[in-house]
Design a protein around this motif. Structure first.
Motif, PDB file in Angstrom:
ATOM      1  N   UNK A 649       0.858  -1.237  -0.092  1.00 32.58           N
ATOM      2  CA  UNK A 649       0.055  -0.010   0.193  1.00 32.58           C
ATOM      3  C   UNK A 649       0.794   1.364  -0.011  1.00 32.58           C
ATOM      4  N   UNK A 650       0.430   2.429  -0.722  1.00 37.89           N
ATOM      5  CA  UNK A 650       1.209   3.629  -0.849  1.00 37.89           C
ATOM      6  C   UNK A 650       1.321   4.199   0.577  1.00 37.89           C
ATOM      7  N   UNK A 651       0.516   3.812   1.557  1.00 33.04           N
ATOM      8  CA  UNK A 651       0.553   4.323   2.920  1.00 33.04           C
ATOM      9  C   UNK A 651       1.658   3.845   3.657  1.00 33.04           C
ATOM     10  N   UNK A 652       2.356   2.827   3.086  1.00 40.73           N
ATOM     11  CA  UNK A 652       3.811   2.191   3.652  1.00 40.73           C
ATOM     12  C   UNK A 652       4.544   3.449   3.985  1.00 40.73           C
ATOM     13  N   UNK A 653       4.739   4.440   3.057  1.00 33.50           N
ATOM     14  CA  UNK A 653       5.697   5.340   3.033  1.00 33.50           C
ATOM     15  C   UNK A 653       5.425   6.541   4.472  1.00 33.50           C
ATOM     16  N   UNK A 654       3.767   6.643   4.488  1.00 35.66           N
ATOM     17  CA  UNK A 654       3.457   7.411   5.592  1.00 35.66           C
ATOM     18  C   UNK A 654       3.736   6.642   7.079  1.00 35.66           C
ATOM     19  N   UNK A 655       3.458   5.636   6.906  1.00 35.83           N
ATOM     20  CA  UNK A 655       3.771   4.636   8.207  1.00 35.83           C
ATOM     21  C   UNK A 655       5.331   4.713   8.695  1.00 35.83           C
ATOM     22  N   UNK A 656       6.099   4.594   7.850  1.00 37.21           N
ATOM     23  CA  UNK A 656       7.545   4.734   7.833  1.00 37.21           C
ATOM     24  C   UNK A 656       7.871   6.191   8.566  1.00 37.21           C
ATOM     25  N   UNK A 657       7.476   7.110   7.803  1.00 41.89           N
ATOM     26  CA  UNK A 657       7.859   8.497   8.013  1.00 41.89           C
ATOM     27  C   UNK A 657       7.226   9.033   9.433  1.00 41.89           C
ATOM     28  N   UNK A 658       6.010   8.680   9.767  1.00 43.73           N
ATOM     29  CA  UNK A 658       5.388   8.921  11.044  1.00 43.73           C
ATOM     30  C   UNK A 658       6.170   8.337  12.238  1.00 43.73           C
ATOM     31  N   UNK A 659       6.396   7.083  12.154  1.00 43.56           N
ATOM     32  CA  UNK A 659       6.983   6.056  13.137  1.00 43.56           C
ATOM     33  C   UNK A 659       8.465   6.576  13.274  1.00 43.56           C
ATOM     34  N   UNK A 660       9.403   7.064  12.203  1.00 42.89           N
ATOM     35  CA  UNK A 660      10.561   7.574  12.565  1.00 42.89           C
ATOM     36  C   UNK A 660      10.794   9.022  12.914  1.00 42.89           C
ATOM     37  N   UNK A 661       9.922   9.836  12.538  1.00 43.75           N
ATOM     38  CA  UNK A 661      10.101  10.971  12.787  1.00 43.75           C
ATOM     39  C   UNK A 661       9.208  11.758  13.865  1.00 43.75           C
ATOM     40  N   UNK A 662       8.222  11.341  14.086  1.00 44.92           N
ATOM     41  CA  UNK A 662       7.330  11.644  15.133  1.00 44.92           C
ATOM     42  C   UNK A 662       6.893  10.743  16.289  1.00 44.92           C
ATOM     43  N   UNK A 663       6.801   9.634  16.173  1.00 48.31           N
ATOM     44  CA  UNK A 663       6.955   8.635  17.269  1.00 48.31           C
ATOM     45  C   UNK A 663       8.143   8.186  17.970  1.00 48.31           C
ATOM     46  N   UNK A 664       9.145   7.944  17.082  1.00 53.07           N
ATOM     47  CA  UNK A 664      10.495   7.658  17.714  1.00 53.07           C
ATOM     48  C   UNK A 664      10.479   6.258  17.900  1.00 53.07           C
ATOM     49  N   UNK A 665      10.014   5.349  16.826  1.00 62.24           N
ATOM     50  CA  UNK A 665      10.273   3.966  16.811  1.00 62.24           C
ATOM     51  C   UNK A 665      10.585   3.311  15.560  1.00 62.24           C
ATOM     52  N   UNK A 666      11.192   2.255  15.481  1.00 63.26           N
ATOM     53  CA  UNK A 666      11.582   1.733  14.142  1.00 63.26           C
ATOM     54  C   UNK A 666      10.382   0.738  14.093  1.00 63.26           C
ATOM     55  N   UNK A 667       9.991   0.425  12.776  1.00 59.74           N
ATOM     56  CA  UNK A 667       8.900  -0.633  12.258  1.00 59.74           C
ATOM     57  C   UNK A 667       9.656  -1.760  11.372  1.00 59.74           C
ATOM     58  N   UNK A 668       9.116  -2.651  11.493  1.00 57.55           N
ATOM     59  CA  UNK A 668       9.253  -3.777  10.396  1.00 57.55           C
ATOM     60  C   UNK A 668       8.150  -4.114   9.887  1.00 57.55           C
ATOM     61  N   UNK A 669       7.825  -4.010   8.537  1.00 58.30           N
ATOM     62  CA  UNK A 669       6.668  -4.514   7.766  1.00 58.30           C
ATOM     63  C   UNK A 669       6.655  -5.811   7.048  1.00 58.30           C
ATOM     64  N   UNK A 670       5.597  -6.367   7.103  1.00 54.96           N
ATOM     65  CA  UNK A 670       5.613  -7.792   6.491  1.00 54.96           C
ATOM     66  C   UNK A 670       4.113  -7.966   5.939  1.00 54.96           C
ATOM     67  N   UNK A 671       4.100  -8.851   4.895  1.00 51.18           N
ATOM     68  CA  UNK A 671       2.603  -9.176   4.465  1.00 51.18           C
ATOM     69  C   UNK A 671       1.966 -10.567   4.888  1.00 51.18           C
TER      70      UNK A 671
END
Length: 984
Positions: A649-671
């Motif tokens: 989903x194109x919202x993947x980019x929003x998830x990464x941006x919000x988590x890494x710049x506003x929340x302060x947590x790393x994410x690991x995505x999978x399907x």
């Protein structure tokens, strides 16, 4: 009429003729006051074929304009202003290579001002066999010479006999080449320009061209092996040009094709001698080798491209033809086409032609309506629902799909092509325009009255084919021009099909290349090689490579910075009830695998699993609120969120941006499709990525780096490895900024943990603008981790082409030294190497027993096909499982550390085993790999921010902006994330 002179004229075809006036106008009145020449009009109709005639230069330009305009009397275009004949300004010959770049003395190079102003001026001296530099805080006096090869090549490793796809070109250096500048009016496409040249050779070859067959680059340059009869020539050429296909009207629909017709078109061709040269090497005293003049190499390149250009579709340095395996539909209105790449290079064995297989995606040449039905899922039933209107979001998607594509119209005969700049704001039914008399006309009525055609798709917008003026074309009357390379981002399915077309085992790829060289479209099959006394070998280059020994890796459980009690959560986005039921089993398998690999994610510390609908990815505000809720549930001590998504989903980019710049947590995505299978290899790879992102290390050399190169490296003298890359927006985006990333190691001697810095910069600027600031920050991080600065800097620069070597060396090396000057008494030795992956050199096993296998990991080549004098080598560090392995090309521009070939090759190969995401060697040195990943992450931030700002459409400033585009800054990374390898 004056007597025939030796000035002659040629014809040319317009494929991309751009109108300067609105399309929708009444046909103009007949053109008057035309001074015609009876010899040029032997018949009563100016549309009949004209013989190739010589005429005096003073013939009136009004006749020429009349002939040009009269071909379009039935179009909607009003006549353009007269085109007077002005003599072209003289074209200067190409300058010789900048000898300052190769000499030992150059102008002083100034460093930028030091960041810390209250710094004492210190003087440091360093001497080596490459240069003698005196560094003064704030300035540098240096002779910038690209590093020369320090020896005759490496000696380590077992010998392996290889074949390279380089074909030796023998030439007579005394053979003179005459360079002529060509000016053709009206400006034709390359295809028509070549037809004009062919007709000139047929009719004027003996009289004007001294019997030669010159080579033409399709633009402005003609090269001849003999001098023409005169230094200045002029011709008029009348060329019958095939019109675009028109369609017959059947019940209001355009279905059946009418027979194609040809329209005569007159072109004026002027040629002028600008230079004459040969290939004699002009060495300076004390030099054993000197590069051939760049003008001579360029001429030979044009000569060798002449034959394939005439028989194939030329895109850049590649040629595509259906004779090389045909085309294959890859979906989305695109087709894949096989071709070959060709480039002339100076190597140790002499001039060599690099030939390789090339695959590219092209727009399918079909109607615009049919194209949209294939391209966009929501329009697949458009032909059955002609009254359908587009929503705002759909309209943006349609505009994005069609922007910059070239089309032609099918309701009338024409040779014109138009570029799509956008869509009209109003639908076709509501669209009006002003004709040349100022009268307002309705588009629907205009086409019915003038062409007897009733527009069917009334509720669709028209195509806007002018950047500044209202020029409208109904979509249903437009067809996409053939031969347009697809420059956008392919879908996953399209990418898979393109890769499948090019995925050939080494023996198959070699056979394909050999067939090109011996076939009719090859560079040596035309007349030009004989005309210019060239001989191109049809055998690949035989050479000896070496296979380096792999380093030993530590077998015990690797160290990790992750301890028990790490707070993490799982977020499920979308998915069916059956898929969601697999989550507990996935958590169990993942935690077990992580513990087995030394990554401790205990089930006892796992936060509650959060199940969210898939539409949350469409709402940025809602997504941010949910991530903050997950953070609060973990008492604001969350380190990792594992996101299981239903699909990409194109919202993947929003998830990464919000988590890494506003929340302060790393994410690991999978399907979900992957976790339901629970493949052991998939879970292992996931654990490795998680370990890297939260600060752990996995791959470590058994013997430390200093033990591999004891002459240069010591345990108590730390070394920093840096990587840098710049990523640019897609080709049709002319306003988004580029993103630069620099990474640096922060541990020694392991050198397997890195921190990164990212910056946005000027649109398509390849030189890293803030390199000095980023390098300074990385050195500070290194000092913070090890309590001392590195003695040596090994800098790997990715994404630089050979034409940019000099500029990169001058500016980026200067920036690195400027960063170092911020620290008192600090002058480390620097090695600056360019890493090139996008090249076309391939290596094949010579042994017929294993010719179907890829070359083994550790294969290195630094002779025969490398640069004659400079320090470069090819290294294949990875194991090629599919297709044909592509070795990485390393070119060392600067080397103050005085590496030998063996030492640097061994260092790079060993580093390839320390990549954190896998336990096998990777294809490029990790610092460059990490920089590429970090730059891509920054690009993801920019693209999503831009789409959200503009509502998902192209930035309107990209179409009509004035001045340079504004650089959008990257969002600031959270302090909890910025020193982690979150981009892995």
């Amino acid at each position: 009429m004056e007597e025939k002179t030796k000035n002659h004229h040629t014809n040319k075809h317009i494929r991309n003729f751009k109108s300067r006036t609105p399309l929708l106008h009444k046909p103009p009145p007949p053109f008057h006051h035309v001074h015609t020449n009876p010899l040029l009009f032997p018949s009563s109709s100016p549309h009949q074929s004209l013989n190739l005639l010589s005429t005096s230069i003073h013939s009136s330009h009004y006749y020429y304009y009349y002939c040009f305009y009269s071909q379009f009397h039935n179009t909607l275009l009003p006549p353009p202003p007269p085109l007077p004949f002005h003599p072209s300004p003289p074209l200067l010959p190409l300058p010789p290579p900048d000898q300052r770049f190769f000499n030992s003395i150059s102008k002083p190079l100034s460093l930028p001002p030091v960041v810390e102003r209250k710094q004492k001026k210190q003087v440091f001296e360093h001497k080596d066999n490459i240069r003698n530099i005196k560094v003064i805080s704030g300035s540098t006096e240096a002779a910038l010479v690209v590093a020369k090869r320090p020896d005759s090549g490496g000696q380590e490793g077992s010998v392996i006999y290889l074949l390279a796809n380089h074909f030796l070109v023998k030439f007579d250096p005394s053979q003179k080449i005459y360079h002529y500048n060509v000016d053709i009016t009206p400006h034709p496409s390359k295809e028509i320009a070549r037809l004009i040249k062919q007709k000139l050779v047929e009719t004027e070859g003996k009289a004007s061209f001294s019997g030669s067959v010159p080579a033409f680059d399709g633009r402005q340059n003609v090269y001849s092996p003999v001098e023409f009869q005169e230094d200045k020539l002029e011709f008029f050429v009348n060329l019958p040009i095939q019109t675009c296909k028109t369609l017959m009207k059947c019940g209001g629909d355009l279905r059946e094709k009418q027979p194609e017709k040809k329209v005569d078109k007159l072109f004026r061709v002027s040629m002028r001698l600008v230079s004459k040269f040969d290939g004699k090497k002009q060495r300076k005293e004390g030099e054993s080798w000197a590069p051939l003049p760049q003008e001579y190499i360029h001429a030979l390149d044009v000569i060798l491209r002449e034959n394939p250009t005439e028989k194939c579709t030329s895109i850049g340095r590649s040629f595509y033809s259906s004779s090389m395996g045909g085309s294959k539909e890859i979906g989305g209105g695109s087709v894949g086409l096989r071709g070959f790449f060709q480039s002339l290079r100076q190597t140790q064995q002499g001039l060599a032609l690099n030939i390789d297989l090339s695959i590219a995606a092209f727009h399918e040449s079909i109607g615009v309506i049919a194209y949209l039905q294939k391209k966009l899922e929501f329009l697949k039933d458009l032909s059955r629902n002609k009254g359908r209107e587009l929503s705002l979001e759909e309209r943006r998607e349609v505009e994005k799909a069609l922007k910059n594509i070239r089309v032609f119209v099918c309701h009338r005969e024409t040779v014109q092509r138009y570029r799509v700049f956008g869509l009209t704001e109003e639908i076709t039914e509501s669209l009006w325009f002003q004709d040349r008399d100022g009268k307002q006309l309705r588009v629907m009525s205009y086409f019915k009255d003038h062409y007897g055609y009733e527009i069917q798709f009334k509720n669709l917008p028209c195509l806007q084919i002018s950047r500044t003026r209202p020029c409208y074309l109904p979509m249903e009357l437009c067809v996409i021009c053939e031969g347009q390379k697809f420059l956008g981002k392919l879908s996953d399915d399209q990418t898979a099909k393109i890769m499948q077309m090019g995925c050939q085992r080494p023996n198959q790829r070699k056979d394909t290349i050999d067939k090109v060289m011996s076939g009719p479209v090859g560079p040596s099959s035309g007349k030009q090689t004989r005309e210019f006394n060239l001989e191109v070998s049809r055998e690949m280059t035989l050479l000896k490579g070496r296979v380096l020994q792999p380093p030993k890796l530590k077998l015990e459980r690797p160290r990790s910075l992750v301890v028990k009690g790490t707070r993490w959560a799982l977020m499920s986005i979308g998915g069916s009830s059956d898929q969601k039921s697999t989550v507990p089993k996935f958590i169990h398998e993942l935690t077990q695998k992580c513990e087995h690999l030394g990554v401790f994610l205990s089930k006892n510390t796992t936060s509650t699993t959060f199940f969210e609908p898939s539409h949350i990815l469409n709402n940025v505000s809602l997504l941010e609120l949910k991530l903050k809720e997950i953070q609060r549930a973990a008492s604001s001590n969350l380190q990792l969120i594992i996101c299981v998504m239903e699909r990409k989903h194109k919202g993947y980019g929003d998830l990464k941006r919000i988590a890494e710049t506003k929340i302060g947590v790393v994410t690991q995505c999978c399907l979900y499709p992957n976790i339901t299978k629970l493949n052991s290899q998939f879970v292992s790879n996931l654990a490795l990525k998680i370990n890297a992102k939260i600060g752990g290390t996995m791959s470590e050399l058994y013997n430390s780096i200093p033990s591999h190169i004891p002459r240069l490296f010591r345990l108590d003298e730390p070394v920093i490895f840096m990587g840098a890359d710049v990523t640019h927006p897609h080709p049709f985006d002319d306003c988004s900024p580029s993103v630069a990333a620099v990474v640096g190691s922060i541990n020694w001697p392991e050198a397997n943990r890195y921190v990164s810095r990212m910056r946005s910069q000027t649109h398509r600027q390849e030189i890293i603008q803030d390199l000095d600031v980023m390098v300074k920050e990385l050195l500070e991080d290194f000092h913070k981790a090890l309590k001392k600065l590195p003695n040596r800097i090994i800098f790997f620069r990715d994404g630089v082409s050979e034409t940019q070597f000099k500029k990169v060396l001058q500016e980026e090396l200067q920036a690195i030294k400027a960063a170092c000057s911020n620290f008192d008494h600090y002058n480390p030795t620097i090695t600056f190497a360019v890493v090139q992956k996008r090249h076309h050199t391939r290596l094949f096993r010579r042994d017929p027993v294993c010719h179907h296998e890829n070359i083994p990991p550790g294969t290195v080549v630094d002779t025969v096909i490398t640069h004659p004098k400079e320090f470069d080598f090819y290294l294949c560090s990875h194991l090629g499982v599919k297709g044909t392995s592509r070795p990485t090309h390393y070119h060392i521009l600067w080397d103050e550390n005085e590496f030998t070939s063996d030492e640097l090759q061994r260092l790079v190969y060993n580093l390839c085993y320390t990549f954190v995401r896998c336990t096998k060697p990777v294809s490029i040195v990790p610092p460059a790999y990490y920089a590429h990943l970090a730059a891509y992450r920054g690009r993801l931030y920019i693209e999503r921010s831009s789409e959200l700002t503009n509502g998902g459409s192209m930035n309107p400033s990209c179409v009509s902006r004035v001045g340079p585009p504004k650089t959008i800054p990257l969002p600031k990374l959270s302090d909890n994330v910025k020193n982690l390898m979150f981009y892995c």
